[in-house]
Scaffold this motif. Structure first.
Motif, PDB file in Angstrom:
ATOM      1  N   UNK A 100      16.716   6.278  87.758  1.00 14.24           N
ATOM      2  CA  UNK A 100      16.449   5.269  86.759  1.00 14.24           C
ATOM      3  C   UNK A 100      17.723   5.013  86.226  1.00 14.24           C
ATOM      4  N   UNK A 101      18.149   3.616  85.819  1.00 18.66           N
ATOM      5  CA  UNK A 101      19.296   3.350  84.949  1.00 18.66           C
ATOM      6  C   UNK A 101      18.387   2.210  83.952  1.00 18.66           C
ATOM      7  N   UNK A 102      18.696   2.548  82.588  1.00 19.55           N
ATOM      8  CA  UNK A 102      18.136   1.736  81.726  1.00 19.55           C
ATOM      9  C   UNK A 102      19.021   0.744  80.850  1.00 19.55           C
ATOM     10  N   UNK A 103      18.564  -0.600  80.703  1.00 18.29           N
ATOM     11  CA  UNK A 103      19.327  -1.385  79.719  1.00 18.29           C
ATOM     12  C   UNK A 103      18.575  -1.292  78.385  1.00 18.29           C
ATOM     13  N   UNK A 104      18.680  -0.483  77.585  1.00 19.55           N
ATOM     14  CA  UNK A 104      17.813  -0.174  76.485  1.00 19.55           C
ATOM     15  C   UNK A 104      18.491   0.502  75.297  1.00 19.55           C
TER      16      UNK A 104
END
Length: 326
Positions: A100-104
């Motif tokens: 997972x890679x998050x834009x958060x």
């Protein structure tokens, strides 16, 4: 039965192909660990409500519509103009395992405060489910803890899945502290072999036994082992259920959540306290859950991959497990 969950509503962008330079072609799917779990219960006919926060944007609107269409009550979902709905980019290795890679930074889900929560959704709830993705920062960490304490005070069964996402934590020691807090509060726990190794440095079986010996409030525990299956424990019974085999795995995203939701559905359907479950009950619960989780890996996404109740029943019958009463 009525189930309530709190946590993150987000969009998973799943890799469905890779170009010659290694860049993925991404396909958007509605997701989030706790809503994946709750959506299983809604799909199978339970009364459900969700507590969370989304951005005032296209993805937030789509998420609310998606879970409403499943039958989830969204009167506990808040919309904010101050942050975007969180996006998660999921890439897969050759075996279908995900990263997972998050834009958060932050996402709307992290901004939920306790005074925004519509506590009426917890009225008459049988179970409250939470995880630690919402506990990676404030104010949602404090909100989650207050919700757990509020639900416990009302006598609601507390369900917990640590759902470790290392990339979301600035400090992994903080992650351990928050994950262990969840174990202290839970009645029912679904924890993966990876999370047991992270917390205790133990294999799934030894780790599950350690958890039960350390946290006396836990009455029902599932230690999942991915493609192998899961160990199950109460204070009276224990055993192992193998995973569904002979399937073509495309995407494991959300499979653990779907296991958890399916196990909770089957458990609540029995109408028993965890302390009264027999070994046959636990075998039924985990066979149902492993079948649902296995079927989910043949499709992309979390919510998008939830198999229908009929699909699960058909799979169990084909495996000569027609002793299930659903």
């Amino acid at each position: 039965m009525k189930a309530v969950a709190s946590g993150e509503l987000l969009i998973d962008f799943n890799s469905i192909a890779t170009d010659s330079m290694g860049y993925p072609t991404l396909e958007g799917h509605p997701g989030g660990a706790t809503i994946n779990c709750l959506s299983v219960l809604a799909t199978y006919g339970a009364e459900t409500s969700f507590i969370g926060k989304v951005g005032d944007d296209a993805f937030g609107t789509m998420m609310k519509k998606t879970i409403t269409d499943l039958g989830v009550d969204i009167s506990g979902v808040v919309t904010t103009p101050d942050a975007f709905t969180t996006l998660a980019f999921v890439t897969l290795d050759e075996s279908g395992d995900r990263e997972f890679s998050f834009a958060r930074k932050p996402g709307a889900d992290l901004l939920l405060t306790f005074d925004e929560v519509n506590l009426s959704v917890l009225e008459n709830a049988d179970v409250f489910h939470f995880g630690t993705v919402a506990m990676t920062g404030e104010p949602s960490r404090g909100t989650t803890k207050q919700l757990v304490e509020y639900a416990k005070a009302k006598g609601i069964l507390i369900s917990y899945d640590p759902n470790l996402r290392k990339s979301l934590w600035a400090d992994l020691e903080d992650a351990k502290e928050q994950m262990l807090w969840g174990l202290e509060k839970a009645d029912v726990v679904k924890i993966s072999d990876e999370e047991i190794e992270f917390l205790f440095g133990l294999d799934p079986q030894a780790g599950a036994e350690h958890i039960l010996n350390t946290y006396p409030g836990i009455q029902l525990l599932y230690a999942t082992c991915g493609a192998l299956g899961c160990y199950y424990y109460t204070r009276k019974c224990s055993g192992f259920t193998p995973a569904l085999n002979n399937i073509k795995v495309i995407d494991t995203c959300g499979a653990g959540d779907i296991f958890g939701g399916s196990a909770m559905f089957r458990f609540l359907s029995l109408g028993k306290d965890a302390s009264d479950l027999t070994n046959e009950d636990l075998m039924d619960i985990t066979r149902f859950a492993t079948a649902a989780a296995g079927l989910s890996t043949t499709k992309h996404g979390g919510i998008s991959s939830i198999p229908s109740l009929e699909e699960v029943k058909s799979t169990l019958w084909r495996m000569d497990m027609d002793h299930f009463v659903l």
